[in-house]
Design a protein around this motif. Structure first.
Motif, PDB file in Angstrom:
ATOM      1  N   GLU A 193       5.862   3.244  -2.939  1.00 18.67           N
ATOM      2  CA  GLU A 193       5.882   2.860  -4.353  1.00 18.67           C
ATOM      3  C   GLU A 193       5.648   1.352  -4.490  1.00 18.67           C
ATOM      4  O   GLU A 193       6.292   0.550  -3.817  1.00 18.67           O
ATOM      5  N   GLY A 194       4.688   0.975  -5.333  1.00 25.43           N
ATOM      6  CA  GLY A 194       4.405  -0.440  -5.573  1.00 25.43           C
ATOM      7  C   GLY A 194       3.632  -1.127  -4.459  1.00 25.43           C
ATOM      8  O   GLY A 194       3.525  -2.340  -4.448  1.00 25.43           O
ATOM      9  N   SER A 195       3.089  -0.353  -3.516  1.00 21.69           N
ATOM     10  CA  SER A 195       2.323  -0.959  -2.426  1.00 21.69           C
ATOM     11  C   SER A 195       0.842  -0.667  -2.603  1.00 21.69           C
ATOM     12  O   SER A 195       0.455   0.280  -3.294  1.00 21.69           O
ATOM     13  N   TYR A 196       0.026  -1.513  -1.967  1.00 21.62           N
ATOM     14  CA  TYR A 196      -1.425  -1.408  -2.079  1.00 21.62           C
ATOM     15  C   TYR A 196      -2.056  -1.679  -0.719  1.00 21.62           C
ATOM     16  O   TYR A 196      -1.417  -2.239   0.168  1.00 21.62           O
ATOM     17  N   THR A 197      -3.319  -1.283  -0.593  1.00 17.30           N
ATOM     18  CA  THR A 197      -4.111  -1.665   0.569  1.00 17.30           C
ATOM     19  C   THR A 197      -5.391  -2.326   0.066  1.00 17.30           C
ATOM     20  O   THR A 197      -5.897  -1.993  -1.013  1.00 17.30           O
ATOM     21  N   PHE A 198      -5.865  -3.275   0.854  1.00 21.77           N
ATOM     22  CA  PHE A 198      -7.119  -3.958   0.559  1.00 21.77           C
ATOM     23  C   PHE A 198      -7.875  -4.061   1.870  1.00 21.77           C
ATOM     24  O   PHE A 198      -7.317  -4.467   2.885  1.00 21.77           O
ATOM     25  N   GLU A 199      -9.135  -3.631   1.837  1.00 25.48           N
ATOM     26  CA  GLU A 199      -9.985  -3.740   3.021  1.00 25.48           C
ATOM     27  C   GLU A 199     -11.179  -4.612   2.686  1.00 25.48           C
ATOM     28  O   GLU A 199     -11.751  -4.505   1.602  1.00 25.48           O
ATOM     29  N   ASN A 200     -11.527  -5.464   3.628  1.00 25.40           N
ATOM     30  CA  ASN A 200     -12.728  -6.286   3.543  1.00 25.40           C
ATOM     31  C   ASN A 200     -13.580  -5.873   4.741  1.00 25.40           C
ATOM     32  O   ASN A 200     -13.226  -6.173   5.881  1.00 25.40           O
ATOM     33  N   LEU A 201     -14.642  -5.145   4.466  1.00 27.92           N
ATOM     34  CA  LEU A 201     -15.478  -4.581   5.524  1.00 27.92           C
ATOM     35  C   LEU A 201     -16.800  -5.329   5.550  1.00 27.92           C
ATOM     36  O   LEU A 201     -17.468  -5.461   4.529  1.00 27.92           O
ATOM     37  N   SER A 202     -17.160  -5.833   6.730  1.00 31.27           N
ATOM     38  CA  SER A 202     -18.436  -6.546   6.840  1.00 31.27           C
ATOM     39  C   SER A 202     -19.080  -6.231   8.178  1.00 31.27           C
ATOM     40  O   SER A 202     -18.453  -5.660   9.072  1.00 31.27           O
TER      41      SER A 202
END
Length: 161
Positions: free
Chosen positions: A68-77
């Protein structure tokens, strides 16, 4: 007593933080940039390296996290992929695209997600903040960055429907 104060502070920050809206969630691939070469030059990036960076395919992915209240962020290159699991307003240590350790904090306020990086291995290096907004039709993620008075924008097209 100080520990209680810190706990109350972080609870207040968590409670006051708006959640990231669903419009930000998805997979976005870089489509075009404005002033990106000038921005990289202002950061001291050499000509050949700038050309390689500008040609790199970049995809950004925002998603809700498992808690709850968490996120993921991916930066793919084509150079390197990084993935961050985070809660808004809570600093964490992660590896940057430059392969060094960063203190990273994500926030959301007034329709904008911010991603703040402070290099832990080089505290003299100026911290950087990336600003993300959505286009009016929610089909583009717009990233704004500033360095030495030079501002650039990168536009990422939504890849999922």
């Amino acid at each position: 007593m100080r520990a209680i104060g810190l706990v109350l502070f972080f609870c207040a920050v968590y409670i006051m933080a708006d959640p990231i809206p669903d419009s930000f969630f998805g997979r976005f691939k870089v489509d075009r940039s404005e002033n990106f070469d000038e921005f990289l030059s202002a950061k001291g990036v050499g000509f050949l390296t700038r050309q390689i960076i500008k040609l790199a395919s970049v995809t950004k992915v925002f998603a809700k996290g498992p808690a709850e209240g968490s996120y993921t962020f991916e930066n793919l290159s084509s150079k390197k992929n990084v993935k961050y699991d985070f809660k808004l307003g809570e600093p964490f240590t992660g590896e940057g695209l430059d392969s060094t350790k960063h203190e990273i904090t994500f926030n959301f306020k007034d329709g904008e997600v911010t991603e703040h990086h402070k290099r832990l291995d080089n505290p003299e290096f100026t911290p950087e903040t990336y600003h993300y907004t959505m286009s009016d039709d929610n089909k583009e993620l717009i990233m704004r960055m500033t360095n030495n008075g030079i501002t650039c924008k990168r536009f990422f097209k939504r890849q999922d429907s």
